[in-house]
Scaffold this motif. Sequence first.
Motif, PDB file in Angstrom:
ATOM      1  N   ALA A   4      -4.192  30.482  14.891  1.00 26.22           N
ATOM      2  CA  ALA A   4      -5.172  29.925  13.961  1.00 26.22           C
ATOM      3  C   ALA A   4      -4.845  28.465  13.685  1.00 26.22           C
ATOM      4  O   ALA A   4      -5.730  27.607  13.673  1.00 26.22           O
ATOM      5  CB  ALA A   4      -5.192  30.727  12.664  1.00 26.22           C
ATOM      6  N   GLY A   5      -3.555  28.166  13.494  1.00 22.96           N
ATOM      7  CA  GLY A   5      -3.135  26.801  13.223  1.00 22.96           C
ATOM      8  C   GLY A   5      -3.467  25.858  14.369  1.00 22.96           C
ATOM      9  O   GLY A   5      -3.585  24.646  14.188  1.00 22.96           O
ATOM     10  N   PHE A   6      -3.633  26.409  15.557  1.00 26.73           N
ATOM     11  CA  PHE A   6      -3.914  25.586  16.731  1.00 26.73           C
ATOM     12  C   PHE A   6      -5.407  25.531  17.038  1.00 26.73           C
ATOM     13  O   PHE A   6      -5.982  24.465  17.235  1.00 26.73           O
ATOM     14  CB  PHE A   6      -3.133  26.191  17.907  1.00 26.73           C
ATOM     15  CG  PHE A   6      -3.492  25.620  19.241  1.00 26.73           C
ATOM     16  CD1 PHE A   6      -3.037  24.365  19.610  1.00 26.73           C
ATOM     17  CD2 PHE A   6      -4.264  26.346  20.132  1.00 26.73           C
ATOM     18  CE1 PHE A   6      -3.367  23.832  20.840  1.00 26.73           C
ATOM     19  CE2 PHE A   6      -4.587  25.819  21.373  1.00 26.73           C
ATOM     20  CZ  PHE A   6      -4.141  24.562  21.719  1.00 26.73           C
ATOM     21  N   ILE A   7      -6.043  26.725  17.003  1.00 23.42           N
ATOM     22  CA  ILE A   7      -7.417  26.791  17.486  1.00 23.42           C
ATOM     23  C   ILE A   7      -8.402  26.238  16.462  1.00 23.42           C
ATOM     24  O   ILE A   7      -9.435  25.676  16.832  1.00 23.42           O
ATOM     25  CB  ILE A   7      -7.786  28.253  17.896  1.00 23.42           C
ATOM     26  CG1 ILE A   7      -9.025  28.265  18.792  1.00 23.42           C
ATOM     27  CG2 ILE A   7      -8.051  29.125  16.688  1.00 23.42           C
ATOM     28  CD1 ILE A   7      -8.763  27.869  20.188  1.00 23.42           C
ATOM     29  N   VAL A   8      -8.101  26.367  15.161  1.00 32.09           N
ATOM     30  CA  VAL A   8      -9.042  25.894  14.146  1.00 32.09           C
ATOM     31  C   VAL A   8      -9.224  24.377  14.248  1.00 32.09           C
ATOM     32  O   VAL A   8     -10.347  23.896  14.410  1.00 32.09           O
ATOM     33  CB  VAL A   8      -8.610  26.344  12.735  1.00 32.09           C
ATOM     34  CG1 VAL A   8      -9.454  25.672  11.677  1.00 32.09           C
ATOM     35  CG2 VAL A   8      -8.708  27.853  12.619  1.00 32.09           C
ATOM     36  N   LEU A  43     -15.168  29.305   8.548  1.00 28.38           N
ATOM     37  CA  LEU A  43     -15.669  30.226   9.574  1.00 28.38           C
ATOM     38  C   LEU A  43     -14.693  30.301  10.751  1.00 28.38           C
ATOM     39  O   LEU A  43     -14.425  31.374  11.296  1.00 28.38           O
ATOM     40  CB  LEU A  43     -17.044  29.765  10.086  1.00 28.38           C
ATOM     41  CG  LEU A  43     -18.209  29.930   9.122  1.00 28.38           C
ATOM     42  CD1 LEU A  43     -19.467  29.310   9.698  1.00 28.38           C
ATOM     43  CD2 LEU A  43     -18.434  31.406   8.821  1.00 28.38           C
ATOM     44  N   LEU A  44     -14.151  29.154  11.125  1.00 26.91           N
ATOM     45  CA  LEU A  44     -13.217  29.123  12.252  1.00 26.91           C
ATOM     46  C   LEU A  44     -11.952  29.922  11.945  1.00 26.91           C
ATOM     47  O   LEU A  44     -11.440  30.653  12.784  1.00 26.91           O
ATOM     48  CB  LEU A  44     -12.837  27.680  12.586  1.00 26.91           C
ATOM     49  CG  LEU A  44     -13.871  26.908  13.396  1.00 26.91           C
ATOM     50  CD1 LEU A  44     -13.481  25.436  13.471  1.00 26.91           C
ATOM     51  CD2 LEU A  44     -13.964  27.494  14.796  1.00 26.91           C
ATOM     52  N   LEU A  45     -11.483  29.768  10.715  1.00 29.80           N
ATOM     53  CA  LEU A  45     -10.248  30.463  10.346  1.00 29.80           C
ATOM     54  C   LEU A  45     -10.458  31.985  10.368  1.00 29.80           C
ATOM     55  O   LEU A  45      -9.657  32.734  10.937  1.00 29.80           O
ATOM     56  CB  LEU A  45      -9.794  30.024   8.957  1.00 29.80           C
ATOM     57  CG  LEU A  45      -8.456  30.628   8.542  1.00 29.80           C
ATOM     58  CD1 LEU A  45      -7.320  29.824   9.139  1.00 29.80           C
ATOM     59  CD2 LEU A  45      -8.315  30.693   7.041  1.00 29.80           C
ATOM     60  N   ILE A  46     -11.567  32.400   9.778  1.00 33.60           N
ATOM     61  CA  ILE A  46     -11.852  33.838   9.776  1.00 33.60           C
ATOM     62  C   ILE A  46     -11.993  34.333  11.217  1.00 33.60           C
ATOM     63  O   ILE A  46     -11.448  35.357  11.604  1.00 33.60           O
ATOM     64  CB  ILE A  46     -13.130  34.126   8.960  1.00 33.60           C
ATOM     65  CG1 ILE A  46     -12.876  33.791   7.488  1.00 33.60           C
ATOM     66  CG2 ILE A  46     -13.537  35.589   9.098  1.00 33.60           C
ATOM     67  CD1 ILE A  46     -14.110  33.887   6.623  1.00 33.60           C
ATOM     68  N   GLY A  47     -12.716  33.541  12.025  1.00 35.86           N
ATOM     69  CA  GLY A  47     -12.916  33.905  13.422  1.00 35.86           C
ATOM     70  C   GLY A  47     -11.597  34.034  14.176  1.00 35.86           C
ATOM     71  O   GLY A  47     -11.435  34.924  15.009  1.00 35.86           O
ATOM     72  N   ALA A  48     -10.644  33.143  13.872  1.00 29.15           N
ATOM     73  CA  ALA A  48      -9.368  33.171  14.587  1.00 29.15           C
ATOM     74  C   ALA A  48      -8.631  34.480  14.303  1.00 29.15           C
ATOM     75  O   ALA A  48      -8.055  35.090  15.200  1.00 29.15           O
ATOM     76  CB  ALA A  48      -8.510  31.981  14.183  1.00 29.15           C
ATOM     77  N   PHE A  49      -8.661  34.920  13.049  1.00 34.38           N
ATOM     78  CA  PHE A  49      -7.961  36.161  12.717  1.00 34.38           C
ATOM     79  C   PHE A  49      -8.725  37.392  13.182  1.00 34.38           C
ATOM     80  O   PHE A  49      -8.163  38.460  13.331  1.00 34.38           O
ATOM     81  CB  PHE A  49      -7.697  36.252  11.207  1.00 34.38           C
ATOM     82  CG  PHE A  49      -6.526  35.439  10.774  1.00 34.38           C
ATOM     83  CD1 PHE A  49      -5.241  35.867  11.066  1.00 34.38           C
ATOM     84  CD2 PHE A  49      -6.694  34.250  10.101  1.00 34.38           C
ATOM     85  CE1 PHE A  49      -4.143  35.108  10.676  1.00 34.38           C
ATOM     86  CE2 PHE A  49      -5.609  33.486   9.712  1.00 34.38           C
ATOM     87  CZ  PHE A  49      -4.329  33.922  10.008  1.00 34.38           C
ATOM     88  N   ILE A  70      -6.293  36.815   5.698  1.00 31.96           N
ATOM     89  CA  ILE A  70      -7.437  35.901   5.785  1.00 31.96           C
ATOM     90  C   ILE A  70      -7.690  35.266   4.417  1.00 31.96           C
ATOM     91  O   ILE A  70      -7.893  34.059   4.303  1.00 31.96           O
ATOM     92  CB  ILE A  70      -8.696  36.647   6.283  1.00 31.96           C
ATOM     93  CG1 ILE A  70      -8.513  37.065   7.739  1.00 31.96           C
ATOM     94  CG2 ILE A  70      -9.928  35.759   6.146  1.00 31.96           C
ATOM     95  CD1 ILE A  70      -9.671  37.862   8.299  1.00 31.96           C
ATOM     96  N   VAL A  71      -7.641  36.079   3.366  1.00 34.98           N
ATOM     97  CA  VAL A  71      -7.872  35.546   2.022  1.00 34.98           C
ATOM     98  C   VAL A  71      -6.815  34.504   1.686  1.00 34.98           C
ATOM     99  O   VAL A  71      -7.122  33.388   1.238  1.00 34.98           O
ATOM    100  CB  VAL A  71      -7.878  36.688   0.984  1.00 34.98           C
ATOM    101  CG1 VAL A  71      -7.849  36.126  -0.425  1.00 34.98           C
ATOM    102  CG2 VAL A  71      -9.093  37.579   1.193  1.00 34.98           C
ATOM    103  N   PHE A  72      -5.556  34.820   1.961  1.00 33.94           N
ATOM    104  CA  PHE A  72      -4.470  33.894   1.631  1.00 33.94           C
ATOM    105  C   PHE A  72      -4.623  32.567   2.372  1.00 33.94           C
ATOM    106  O   PHE A  72      -4.630  31.500   1.766  1.00 33.94           O
ATOM    107  CB  PHE A  72      -3.124  34.544   1.966  1.00 33.94           C
ATOM    108  CG  PHE A  72      -1.964  33.606   1.816  1.00 33.94           C
ATOM    109  CD1 PHE A  72      -1.493  33.271   0.548  1.00 33.94           C
ATOM    110  CD2 PHE A  72      -1.367  33.034   2.933  1.00 33.94           C
ATOM    111  CE1 PHE A  72      -0.442  32.381   0.407  1.00 33.94           C
ATOM    112  CE2 PHE A  72      -0.315  32.147   2.794  1.00 33.94           C
ATOM    113  CZ  PHE A  72       0.157  31.817   1.528  1.00 33.94           C
ATOM    114  N   PHE A  73      -4.780  32.651   3.702  1.00 36.38           N
ATOM    115  CA  PHE A  73      -4.869  31.409   4.467  1.00 36.38           C
ATOM    116  C   PHE A  73      -6.190  30.686   4.199  1.00 36.38           C
ATOM    117  O   PHE A  73      -6.237  29.460   4.227  1.00 36.38           O
ATOM    118  CB  PHE A  73      -4.663  31.668   5.963  1.00 36.38           C
ATOM    119  CG  PHE A  73      -3.226  31.898   6.303  1.00 36.38           C
ATOM    120  CD1 PHE A  73      -2.337  30.835   6.330  1.00 36.38           C
ATOM    121  CD2 PHE A  73      -2.748  33.168   6.547  1.00 36.38           C
ATOM    122  CE1 PHE A  73      -0.997  31.042   6.618  1.00 36.38           C
ATOM    123  CE2 PHE A  73      -1.414  33.378   6.830  1.00 36.38           C
ATOM    124  CZ  PHE A  73      -0.532  32.317   6.867  1.00 36.38           C
ATOM    125  N   GLY A  74      -7.238  31.445   3.926  1.00 31.79           N
ATOM    126  CA  GLY A  74      -8.511  30.815   3.600  1.00 31.79           C
ATOM    127  C   GLY A  74      -8.407  29.994   2.325  1.00 31.79           C
ATOM    128  O   GLY A  74      -8.834  28.836   2.276  1.00 31.79           O
TER     129      GLY A  74
END
Lengths: 316, 427
Positions: free
Chosen positions: A92-96, A238-244, A297-301
């Motif tokens: 996620a840290g890379f793809i977002v 959206l990207l972050l949620i999508g990554a997870f 997801i909630v935490f990182f979001g």
Amino acid sequence: MSQLPASAQGASWWRTLRGFQGRNLWFAAFVAPFVLGLLVFVYIPIAWSAYLSFFDARNTINPTRFVGLQNYRYLLTDPLFQNSLLVFIAFAGFIVPLTYVCSLGLALLLNGLTWGQAFFRSAFFIPTACSYVIAAMIWRLSFFNGARFSLANQLVRGAGGDNVNWLGGTNYWYWLVLVSLRLWLQVGFYMILLIAGLNRIPTDTYEAAALDGATGWRTLRYITLPQLRASTVAVLMLLLIGAFQAFDEFYNLLGSISGYPPYARPPLVHLYLISLGGQQQDLGLGGAGTMIVTALIVFFGLTQNWLVTRADRRAG
Amino acid sequence: MSFSRRNFLFLSGGIAAAAGVTACGSDAGMDSSSDSGASGGAGGNVALSQWYHEYGEEGVEAAVKSYAADYKDATVTVKWNPGNYDTLIPTTLLTNDVPDVFEYGNGPTLDMIQQGQVVDLTDTLGDAVSKFNPSVMKRLTFQDKVWSIPQTVDMQLLYYRKSMLDKAAVEPPKTMTGLVEAAKAAKAAGMGGFFAGNDGGVGVLANMLIWSSGLEQLNAERTQAGFLEPEFYAAISAYRDFFNSGALVQSASAEWYDAAAFINGEAGLQWGGLWSLTQVREALGDDFGVLPFPKIGDSGREAVPFGAFSSCVTAKGKNVDAAKQFVKWLWVDQTDKQVDFSNSYGTHIPAQPDLVPRASKLSEGAGKDAATFVRNSGFASDIMWTGPLGDAFNAAVINVVKRNADPQKEFAAVGTKAKAELKRVSG
């Protein structure tokens, strides 16, 4: 004030409820089906998974054996699941940022075009309409096949290299395949969102800035990006949620008849495999796993949102 | 398509299903006939429903419907189920609208038995149990009770080119060392070596490394892993050397369950399914032979994996006794139908060894050998070798073979996992 007859009182209560010109009624008529759908197909299942996660729920949705946190403990001590979570936090840290930068780059390029804008916009957007499964098949069977006939290997051989087994797992090239596929599928969609955001920036802001001598990089840094913040926040979320929630392209690129390799394994693929993958149906484990992924997801979001909007708070 | 069949072969129970996949192309008109059709005519007052998954071979649906129509004591309605059958059944069993009789790969799962979704068929089968292949019955028995009756048996085996090995003066491989040697000879002959899938064989052969080195997946009490022994570590190291030797074909134009790579010479030896036998014979005539997976190490043994779609009776059905009688009638007494089912549509092995000579495809040559392999060296994943456990095991195999992980360390983790998992599912 003389007292109104009971019927009149009831009518006024009804009138308030209906609202002016029956607006409230219409609101309810339009919204209720969706709320009902959400309730039945989203909220109740979420609550039910949370409930099931505390039970031994194999092949049943009305479990009787309460096991407390055992399912959670089982998953959190599962080395494959731990590994999968760590890899996908890194992913996620890379793809977002990567997807965001690519989408923004395309959006800016297209926005600057004086002709053919609609054509290129469609061209980049079309992959969004392509099925993940079909795209994964094309990537796997023709572009990045390990055999000598694949497109990538023909290029590699043309450049004097040896055939590469792209998805075989003896090297790390599968990340190239996964990331290129994901970008191809997703960049167009986020590009459209960002173009919509760009179009909402008033041109006179740019004109004023140009009068002050701002050009190129400075315009982007001080006008475009701040004005685009609302879109950026939405796209990044959206990207972050999508990554997870990655599943389809991973499963179809690396999965096989005998399962899924231990590397590049998204959390949802792992949960799918251990709760529903074989002939089993372990809803307790599956429920616990989705709760864990949701919590992540909630935490990182929230963290990401806090970081992105920090500048606003400072300015405020 | 392999990709759409997500849950294949996890417990190696999908072997028969894989046979279906290979023949997928041949039955384009399946949709029109997929509705449930009443097949019983003159049956009694009792109504029964029977479910099958979609077999790939042409004619199976009509055949099973005609079998059901022949039953006089009840009206049996056959439902043919295209799509993901492995998931359909557990989901359906949660509802009140269940079939009376259904088939499932290697019988009902542990979860179905523990939840009381299927009934015990020990008494229904009675003494007839001795008529069936003992390896298969061992797999279908749990806690001394028989939970299903086998319909037909599928298996996997090693194909090799006779002429190629003859020319190179190499014996057909009976040991792992022999297999490596034969693969090298095949490569030298310009054919590619040994092929067992585009994942380098680690998926389909993972369990073979346990059985061929003389060990079992679980200990006798089913409380822990049964293969954490030096023989197994030696076996997996040997396979890793093989993987890195260049004689193991790692990419081919088709998967292991398709005979294409073997037939068109991409591999001189290939791990494949019995279901490809007819196709291989048509292409190569007599220029091929079959073998079980060779033994590994001194205490090793030959092994083949099998899968048997078996008939189960649901506990929620309205006529459990009638259903029991029906499955006994069809899969124990009606031997003609059983031979027809195994032999007329693709190549399968009748579950009763006495019927094997009546199956024309198994009467001689490679087919006959294959039937013998299952009887003498047939293995199937243990009923308590659960999805998560199989997944952890396969992951460790991949880490050792492809990523050079230390076998002892990797499989110690699988051992820990196995203990926890077995405790969890038995409690």
